[in-house]
Structures are given as C-alpha cells and as structure tokens.
Design a protein around this motif. Structure first.
Motif, short mmCIF file in Angstrom:
data_model
loop_
_atom_site.label_atom_id
_atom_site.label_comp_id
_atom_site.label_asym_id
_atom_site.label_seq_id
_atom_site.Cartn_x
_atom_site.Cartn_y
_atom_site.Cartn_z
N UNK A 11 0.86 -1.17 0.00
CA UNK A 11 0.00 0.00 0.00
C UNK A 11 0.90 1.23 0.00
N UNK A 12 1.31 1.64 -1.19
CA UNK A 12 2.20 2.79 -1.32
C UNK A 12 2.38 3.17 -2.78
N UNK A 13 3.30 4.13 -2.99
CA UNK A 13 3.54 4.65 -4.34
C UNK A 13 5.04 4.71 -4.60
N UNK A 14 5.45 4.31 -5.79
CA UNK A 14 6.83 4.45 -6.25
C UNK A 14 6.86 5.45 -7.40
N UNK A 38 -7.66 6.64 -3.96
CA UNK A 38 -9.10 6.84 -3.90
C UNK A 38 -9.87 5.62 -4.40
N UNK A 39 -9.24 4.47 -4.40
CA UNK A 39 -9.89 3.22 -4.82
C UNK A 39 -9.65 2.19 -3.73
N UNK A 95 -5.19 -2.23 3.91
CA UNK A 95 -4.35 -1.08 4.20
C UNK A 95 -4.68 0.15 3.37
N UNK A 96 -5.84 0.15 2.71
CA UNK A 96 -6.20 1.25 1.82
C UNK A 96 -6.17 2.61 2.52
N UNK A 97 -6.70 2.67 3.73
CA UNK A 97 -6.79 3.96 4.43
C UNK A 97 -5.43 4.55 4.74
N UNK A 98 -4.40 3.72 4.74
CA UNK A 98 -3.04 4.21 5.01
C UNK A 98 -2.21 4.35 3.74
#
Length: 269
Positions: A133-136, A225-226, A231-234
């Motif tokens: 649950x993150x972004x690269x 936003x999907x 762990x979506x909320x984090x």
C-alpha cells in the motif's frame, strides 16, 4: 485552442468551473423562487372569493352556457390571449441557451485539462506505480540518454529538502507542468492529489495520464481513492513542492541523472 486561458492550472480551472455553476445556480434559483412567490401573492385567493371559482360541470353541461375550458393531455398552454404561451416558450428558449452555453464552456475547460501536459517537452515526466500500500516514482524513465540512470523514489531521501516530508516523497518544482504516467503492479488503485485536482486510475498492465502544476511550495498529500485492501486507508504519500532552483540543484546532485532533462526550466544561476 480551447476557450480556457493557456497557462492555468487544473486547480484554477476546476475552481473557476465550480464558481461559474455556483453563481449561475444562485441567479437562476433566485429568479425562479422570486417569480413563484410573486405569482403566489398576485393570484392569491381573497376572503370574498369563496365559491367564485366553484363549477358544477354536470349541471352546466346540460345547458348552452357550458364554456369551461379544461386543458387536455398533451395540450400546449396558450394563456388564453394573456401571453402565457409566449412566456412558456421564452423560458424554454432561455433555459436551452443557458444550458448549452454552460455545456460548451465546461467542455472547453475539460478539453484544456486533457490536452495540457500531454506530450509536452516542457514538463517533468514522472512514472507513478501503485502497490499495496504505497507509491513508487521514477523520473524521466522513457527519456534516459548519455548513460544516465532513472531516478526513482528508492534512490533519494526527500527529508534532506524538507524534514516534514516522507523520505520517498514525490519532489517537484513550483510553477512547472508535472506529467504523471500512472499504473499499478498488483490491484486497482486511484492516484490523486486533492490540492492540485489531479486524479487518475492506477490499473495493472495499463497506463493512465494526468498532470498538475503547483503554484505554492510546501508538503501536500497524495492518496489512493480506490478501495484496494485492508491497508487502503493508510495508502498515501507526500508531494514536496520546492522552488525551481532548489529542484534543479537537488536533481543534478542525484547519482546518474541527466541535467539536460530539466534545461527547459531556465533556472537562473
């Protein structure tokens, strides 16, 4: 060129669109309510009107005096010579002009949003990959040359620029178009930065695009936003906006980067 003025950010465009609809809705609502109240007062029933408008149609039908006009289904009101039909068609015409005008204006703004930042040479190109649950992030991944390497969010520590930012925050310069190519390595996500009105789906094996331009420095939040799992909320990350000269110095200091990729910013020394 769409009606929208060139050089505007997505945030400015959508804020303007909201303001236009808010103002027009307020004006139309005020006129409609005022006209309704006026007619309700004008044609109110006075105390001495009791029984005046009562009609026994069965009794009148047996006489030659039956001339009560009742509207039929599908009949267009005429107002019986009082201009009612003209007012009706005028209101329809004005409504049509107003609605079509808003559609054309809105569509021109959305066209500008879609066109700006796409395939422009004067933009910072960043590939965004979502995962649970993150972004690269990867800068100029499709534009490496002269032996340069792709700069990713794993290669730097953004806290050296701002202690309030995450170490793997997306670092971008102020006043520059940021072109984002967004995808996912696992499930569906949706990448969005509310302050900049930038938002697009992150779909496995597909790439979607969006762009933004920050007009203020600081730390902002990028969210998913999907609904994508427990762990979506984090699933969020920081976006660090710095001055152009700060970004240019920071980018050039990273190992293997190509300074020619950001020459368009024309940073003064």
């Amino acid at each position: 060129m769409p009606v929208a003025q060139a050089g505007r950010t997505q945030a400015e465009i959508f804020d303007t669109l909201l303001l236009v609809f808010l103002v027009m809705g307020t004006i139309v609502g005020t006129l409609v309510i005022s006209y309704t109240v006026y007619n309700a007062y004008k044609y109110r029933v006075s105390g001495d009107a009791e029984g005046r408008y009562d009609v026994d149609e069965e009794e009148l039908a047996a006489t030659d005096e039956y001339d009560v006009a009742r509207p039929q289904q599908g009949e267009i009101p005429t107002g019986h010579g009082k201009g009612g039909g003209k007012k009706l068609f005028m209101s329809f015409g004005m409504s049509a002009v107003l609605v079509l005008g808003l559609i054309i204006y809105s569509y021109s703004l959305l066209l500008y949003v879609e066109d700006t930042g796409q395939d422009t040479e004067e933009a910072i190109n960043v590939d965004v990959e979502g995962y649970q649950f993150g972004w690269d992030y990867a800068y100029f991944e499709d534009e490496t040359s002269n032996g340069s390497q792709v700069l990713t969010s794993d290669d730097y520590n953004a806290t050296t620029l701002n202690s309030n930012a995450d170490s793997n925050a997306l670092v971008v310069p102020k006043g520059t178009t940021i072109q984002l190519d967004v995808t996912s390595r696992d499930v569906w996500h949706n990448y969005g930065i509310p302050e900049f009105r930038a938002k697009t789906d992150a779909i496995p094996d597909e790439t979607t695009q969006t762009w933004f331009e920050a007009d203020k420095t600081g730390v902002y939040r990028a969210n998913c936003f999907e609904l994508c799992g427990q762990g979506h909320s984090n699933m969020h990350g920081d976006v660090l906006v710095v001055e152009q000269d700060v970004f240019a110095e920071w980018y050039a200091s990273q190992t293997g980067t190509d300074e020619s990729q950001i020459e368009f910013m024309e940073v003064s020394s």
